[in-house]
Design a protein around this motif. Sequence first.
Motif, PDB file in Angstrom:
ATOM      1  N   SER A  66       1.233 -13.563   5.375  1.00  0.00           N
ATOM      2  CA  SER A  66       1.668 -12.167   5.365  1.00  0.00           C
ATOM      3  C   SER A  66       0.960 -11.473   6.523  1.00  0.00           C
ATOM      4  CB  SER A  66       1.274 -11.524   4.036  1.00  0.00           C
ATOM      5  OG  SER A  66       1.375 -10.136   4.104  1.00  0.00           O
ATOM      6  N   ILE A  67       1.720 -10.728   7.331  1.00  0.00           N
ATOM      7  CA  ILE A  67       1.145 -10.095   8.517  1.00  0.00           C
ATOM      8  C   ILE A  67       1.379  -8.587   8.482  1.00  0.00           C
ATOM      9  CG2 ILE A  67       1.216  -9.940  11.040  1.00  0.00           C
ATOM     10  CD1 ILE A  67       2.409 -12.807  11.014  1.00  0.00           C
ATOM     11  N   GLU A  68       0.308  -7.841   8.720  1.00  0.00           N
ATOM     12  CA  GLU A  68       0.397  -6.413   9.018  1.00  0.00           C
ATOM     13  C   GLU A  68      -0.119  -6.282  10.445  1.00  0.00           C
ATOM     14  OE1 GLU A  68      -1.080  -3.524   6.122  1.00  0.00           O
ATOM     15  OE2 GLU A  68      -1.423  -5.245   4.792  1.00  0.00           O
ATOM     16  N   ALA A  69       0.697  -5.767  11.345  1.00  0.00           N
ATOM     17  CA  ALA A  69       0.347  -5.705  12.772  1.00  0.00           C
ATOM     18  C   ALA A  69       0.384  -4.263  13.264  1.00  0.00           C
ATOM     19  CB  ALA A  69       1.314  -6.564  13.577  1.00  0.00           C
ATOM     20  N   TYR A  70      -0.736  -3.813  13.827  1.00  0.00           N
ATOM     21  CA  TYR A  70      -0.874  -2.431  14.267  1.00  0.00           C
ATOM     22  C   TYR A  70      -1.454  -2.364  15.684  1.00  0.00           C
ATOM     23  CZ  TYR A  70      -0.847  -1.620   9.205  1.00  0.00           C
ATOM     24  OH  TYR A  70      -0.520  -1.600   7.864  1.00  0.00           O
ATOM     25  N   THR A  71      -1.101  -1.316  16.395  1.00  0.00           N
ATOM     26  CA  THR A  71      -1.834  -0.989  17.620  1.00  0.00           C
ATOM     27  C   THR A  71      -3.124  -0.294  17.178  1.00  0.00           C
ATOM     28  OG1 THR A  71      -0.892   1.209  17.875  1.00  0.00           O
ATOM     29  CG2 THR A  71       0.314  -0.627  18.933  1.00  0.00           C
ATOM     30  N   PRO A  72      -4.122  -0.210  18.040  1.00  0.00           N
ATOM     31  CA  PRO A  72      -5.342   0.515  17.659  1.00  0.00           C
ATOM     32  C   PRO A  72      -5.058   1.972  17.274  1.00  0.00           C
ATOM     33  CG  PRO A  72      -5.770  -0.832  19.578  1.00  0.00           C
ATOM     34  CD  PRO A  72      -4.282  -0.893  19.328  1.00  0.00           C
ATOM     35  N   GLN A  73      -4.115   2.615  17.960  1.00  0.00           N
ATOM     36  CA  GLN A  73      -3.778   3.999  17.648  1.00  0.00           C
ATOM     37  C   GLN A  73      -3.127   4.113  16.266  1.00  0.00           C
ATOM     38  OE1 GLN A  73      -2.852   2.347  20.429  1.00  0.00           O
ATOM     39  NE2 GLN A  73      -4.044   3.346  22.036  1.00  0.00           N
ATOM     40  N   GLU A  74      -2.227   3.190  15.946  1.00  0.00           N
ATOM     41  CA  GLU A  74      -1.587   3.197  14.633  1.00  0.00           C
ATOM     42  C   GLU A  74      -2.618   2.965  13.526  1.00  0.00           C
ATOM     43  OE1 GLU A  74       2.760   1.405  15.965  1.00  0.00           O
ATOM     44  OE2 GLU A  74       1.157   0.040  15.332  1.00  0.00           O
ATOM     45  N   TRP A  75      -3.538   2.047  13.784  1.00  0.00           N
ATOM     46  CA  TRP A  75      -4.564   1.741  12.791  1.00  0.00           C
ATOM     47  C   TRP A  75      -5.459   2.960  12.556  1.00  0.00           C
ATOM     48  CZ3 TRP A  75      -5.172  -1.498   9.062  1.00  0.00           C
ATOM     49  CH2 TRP A  75      -6.415  -1.696   8.482  1.00  0.00           C
ATOM     50  N   ALA A  76      -5.847   3.629  13.632  1.00  0.00           N
ATOM     51  CA  ALA A  76      -6.693   4.824  13.504  1.00  0.00           C
ATOM     52  C   ALA A  76      -5.953   5.916  12.729  1.00  0.00           C
ATOM     53  CB  ALA A  76      -7.110   5.327  14.875  1.00  0.00           C
ATOM     54  N   ALA A  77      -4.680   6.124  13.038  1.00  0.00           N
ATOM     55  CA  ALA A  77      -3.899   7.154  12.352  1.00  0.00           C
ATOM     56  C   ALA A  77      -3.731   6.795  10.870  1.00  0.00           C
ATOM     57  CB  ALA A  77      -2.527   7.300  13.015  1.00  0.00           C
ATOM     58  N   ARG A  78      -3.544   5.532  10.586  1.00  0.00           N
ATOM     59  CA  ARG A  78      -3.360   5.081   9.209  1.00  0.00           C
ATOM     60  C   ARG A  78      -4.612   5.299   8.366  1.00  0.00           C
ATOM     61  NH1 ARG A  78      -3.909   0.186   6.180  1.00  0.00           N
ATOM     62  NH2 ARG A  78      -2.112  -0.183   4.857  1.00  0.00           N
ATOM     63  N   ASN A  79      -5.756   5.204   9.006  1.00  0.00           N
ATOM     64  CA  ASN A  79      -7.020   5.268   8.276  1.00  0.00           C
ATOM     65  C   ASN A  79      -7.692   6.638   8.337  1.00  0.00           C
ATOM     66  OD1 ASN A  79      -7.401   2.551   7.147  1.00  0.00           O
ATOM     67  ND2 ASN A  79      -6.994   2.013   9.263  1.00  0.00           N
ATOM     68  N   GLN A  80      -7.022   7.616   8.943  1.00  0.00           N
ATOM     69  CA  GLN A  80      -7.547   8.987   8.905  1.00  0.00           C
ATOM     70  C   GLN A  80      -7.171   9.595   7.577  1.00  0.00           C
ATOM     71  OE1 GLN A  80      -6.100  11.254  12.183  1.00  0.00           O
ATOM     72  NE2 GLN A  80      -7.255  10.108  13.690  1.00  0.00           N
ATOM     73  N   GLY A  81      -8.037  10.420   7.067  1.00  0.00           N
ATOM     74  CA  GLY A  81      -7.659  11.129   5.864  1.00  0.00           C
ATOM     75  C   GLY A  81      -8.398  10.691   4.696  1.00  0.00           C
TER      76      GLY A  81
END
Length: 81
Positions: A66-81
């Motif tokens: 199973s793969i979840e693939a993110y750019t660094p920007q997407e990962w940062a946005a996903r983990n804000q909050g």
Amino acid sequence: MNSKEIAAAIRARLPSAEARVTSDDDTHFAAVVIAREFGGKRPLERHRLVYEALGGRVGREIHALSIEAYTPQEWAARNQG
């Protein structure tokens, strides 16, 4: 193969990658991959890059991935909050 070997193979192919790979049985794996190389690519293209890094191991030593693939920007946005 184990989780560490899979993560190392991904990083060898995608030098900027942070690869977090887990498994309960060393046959079924889940990977979260954060890499600059994913920029401008659709999810299918990102998954192909990860599969290419693992070569013929998928379907053999790696029964399921199973793969979840993110750019660094997407990962940062996903983990804000």
